[in-house]
Motif scaffolding. Structure first.
Motif, PDB file in Angstrom:
ATOM      1  N   SER A  54      -3.757   3.307   1.601  1.00 59.85           N
ATOM      2  CA  SER A  54      -5.076   2.867   2.072  1.00 59.85           C
ATOM      3  C   SER A  54      -6.131   3.145   1.011  1.00 59.85           C
ATOM      4  O   SER A  54      -6.184   4.233   0.443  1.00 59.85           O
ATOM      5  N   VAL A 274      -5.778   2.949  10.885  1.00 58.47           N
ATOM      6  CA  VAL A 274      -5.488   2.035   9.770  1.00 58.47           C
ATOM      7  C   VAL A 274      -5.901   0.615  10.135  1.00 58.47           C
ATOM      8  O   VAL A 274      -6.557  -0.094   9.354  1.00 58.47           O
ATOM      9  N   THR A 287      -3.510  -2.187   4.537  1.00 51.40           N
ATOM     10  CA  THR A 287      -2.826  -0.919   4.278  1.00 51.40           C
ATOM     11  C   THR A 287      -1.347  -1.013   4.657  1.00 51.40           C
ATOM     12  O   THR A 287      -1.027  -1.446   5.769  1.00 51.40           O
ATOM     13  N   GLU A 292       1.885   4.753   4.906  1.00 55.43           N
ATOM     14  CA  GLU A 292       0.893   5.654   5.496  1.00 55.43           C
ATOM     15  C   GLU A 292       1.573   6.747   6.322  1.00 55.43           C
ATOM     16  O   GLU A 292       1.177   7.915   6.278  1.00 55.43           O
TER      17      GLU A 292
END
Length: 526
Positions: A54, A274, A287, A292
């Motif tokens: 991100s 996100v 993202t 993540e």
């Protein structure tokens, strides 16, 4: 990454000032050592920020996990035992990432995500009003409606009116005026005012105000209305603030249950954040969600190993980053280093920052998330968008974040079912000819068991002496439940003198005897 340093550096300073009280407040609300919140903020910035895909998301301790942490520390027999669950939760998140579970975040409707952002914005505003007036009895990180001190969001606001601190209120009003003037006027005049952000100026004035009004009983600011960072006396006392997990309890079933709970809740909050930050991002970056989860898992393992709280990506800090012009992950990383440097080198200076000034910064953040114009926009989009949006907002305000999202998602699913029921088919009715009604029923592209009720209702309404044309040329998926309905209707149709013609891509069939046989011969993708 460094080509946007002119944007990322001032944004990181703003995120730092937003994150500092939240890290401390969430630790306090969690019943954990205050330093544990700072550890999580530092790891969330430096480690997770570096590993994450991100560009504008910021990670740290989350208010949504405070209740879980508070309960778990007691049930597991101490904070060191709880840290084992944090480490294991991070390992489970790594497994989620390798299994590509990040796709879950994409299954939440846009109306629910927008409702989440708006609800959090309203909560930020409501929670910061008492701090704005110098009433700081409730932890900054407590974002639930019912608070750990027995009050609720609105009673806390009314209580603050009875305990207004003149000094804290004065500097909060000045800070808010500076922020608005900086954003609306000065930032548009010269690049200097874009590099030096309004929040930094507001905080600097807050420190100066505290210094020059110290000892003044009428307009001075008491120490309980200031940031409270732990101040170590020497290196040994600083190192003594770290805690380490007690791996002797790793085989306990309660430890593993808590670990799975942390992993599930932290992953869900991260994935939703996100999705929300990607929607807020003016550059519309996407993202990678699986990466993540891997970054968050790594961060939680390290945080748990040295005494930190569980970490998630958090919308308050992420939105502050976006609103302050952050462009790359460098902003999140620098904010982590600023937290680290400040708690090591200048804790006494940090403890001169009035909480009311930080409240004025968060009020601006909250307003930008929950602009009144958004409510009008969602209303104009129709009830299918407005109702899930509104339910999500109200759920977040009056219960908590996860309940609000869950209720909004539930309403969204109900809306889908209603529309699926309504859109299973299209009827075209022609005038009578040769003594029979001519009716064409065109089935939708996908017809599932959700549509059984609507189709049965239409079949029952068909009058006797009808010539029904059933058009399935556009249908790509037909559930077996619907085929069985067609079979049952065929036998009843003869008794009511209803003739049926089936039209498909392969031609036309008059009064088919077996729909199952017919549809089993169709290509697999249809």
């Amino acid at each position: 990454m460094f080509k946007n340093l002119k944007n990322d550096l001032p944004a990181s300073v703003v995120v730092f000032f937003v994150a500092l009280p939240l890290c401390l407040g969430i630790a306090l609300a969690s019943g954990a050592p205050l330093f544990s919140g700072l550890i999580a903020g530092i790891i969330g910035g430096i480690v997770v920020g570096g590993l994450s895909g991100s560009k504008i998301g910021v990670s740290g301790p989350a208010a949504g996990l405070a209740a879980i942490v508070l309960t778990s520390i007691g049930t597991l027999g101490g904070y060191e035992n709880f840290l084992v669950a944090v480490v294991l939760g991070g390992v489970i998140q790594l497994v989620f990432g390798f299994l590509r579970a990040g796709i879950i975040g994409y299954y939440f409707p846009s109306s629910v995500i927008k409702g989440m952002l708006t609800g959090i914005g309203i909560i930020i505003i409501l929670k910061q009003i008492p701090h704005f007036f110098g009433y700081d009895s409730d932890p900054e990180g407590d974002f639930a409606f019912f608070q750990v001190d027995g009050e609720n969001t609105f009673s806390e606001i009314f209580n603050s009116l009875n305990y207004i601190s003149p000094g804290a209120t004065i500097i909060a009003v000045i800070g808010l005026a500076i922020l608005l003037f900086w954003d609306k006027v000065l930032a548009k005049k010269a690049k200097f005012f874009q590099v030096i952000q309004g929040p930094l100026v507001a905080v600097a004035l807050g420190i100066l105000y505290f210094i020059f009004t110290q000892g003044n009983e009428s307009i001075g600011i008491a120490k309980e209305h200031l940031v409270s960072v732990p101040i170590p006396g020497d290196l040994s006392s600083f190192l003594g603030q770290f805690s380490f997990p007690n791996f002797g309890v790793i085989l306990s079933g309660d430890i593993w249950i808590t670990a799975f709970t942390i992993a599930l809740v932290a992953s869900l909050e991260t994935l939703l954040c996100v999705e929300a930050t990607d929607k807020l991002d003016p550059d519309k970056n996407v993202t990678p969600t699986n990466r993540e989860l891997l970054a968050q898992g790594t961060g939680n393992i390290i945080s748990g190993m040295i005494g930190g709280l569980p970490i998630t990506q958090v919308i308050v800090r992420s939105s502050a980053n976006i609103q302050s012009g952050g462009k790359t992950k460098l902003s999140a990383i620098i904010h982590g280093f600023l937290l680290l440097i400040s708690v090591v080198l200048i804790p006494r200076l940090l403890n001169m920052i009035p909480l009311s000034v930080l409240a004025s910064i968060l009020l601006i953040v909250g307003y930008k998330l929950a602009k009144p114009s958004l409510f009008k926009k969602m209303y104009l989009m129709g009830w299918k968008q407005f109702i899930p949006f509104t339910v999500t907002v109200l759920g977040i305000i009056f219960i908590d974040l996860l309940w609000g999202i869950g209720l909004g998602l539930l309403v969204g699913i109900v809306v889908i079912l209603i529309k699926s029921y309504q859109n299973s088919h299209f009827l075209h009715i022609e005038d009578k000819s040769n003594g029979k009604h001519k009716i064409t029923m065109t089935l939708a592209e996908e017809v599932t068991f959700f549509n059984k009720g609507a189709i049965l209702k239409e079949f029952d309404r068909l009058p006797e002496d009808t010539y029904l044309t059933l058009d399935v040329r556009k249908t790509r998926y037909l559930d077996n439940d619907i085929i069985e309905i067609l079979e049952d209707f065929s036998s009843k149709a003869k008794q009511r003198n209803i003739d049926i013609k089936l039209i498909s891509e392969r031609g036309e069939i008059e009064n088919p005897d077996s729909y199952i046989k017919f549809f089993s011969l169709r290509p697999k993708n249809t």
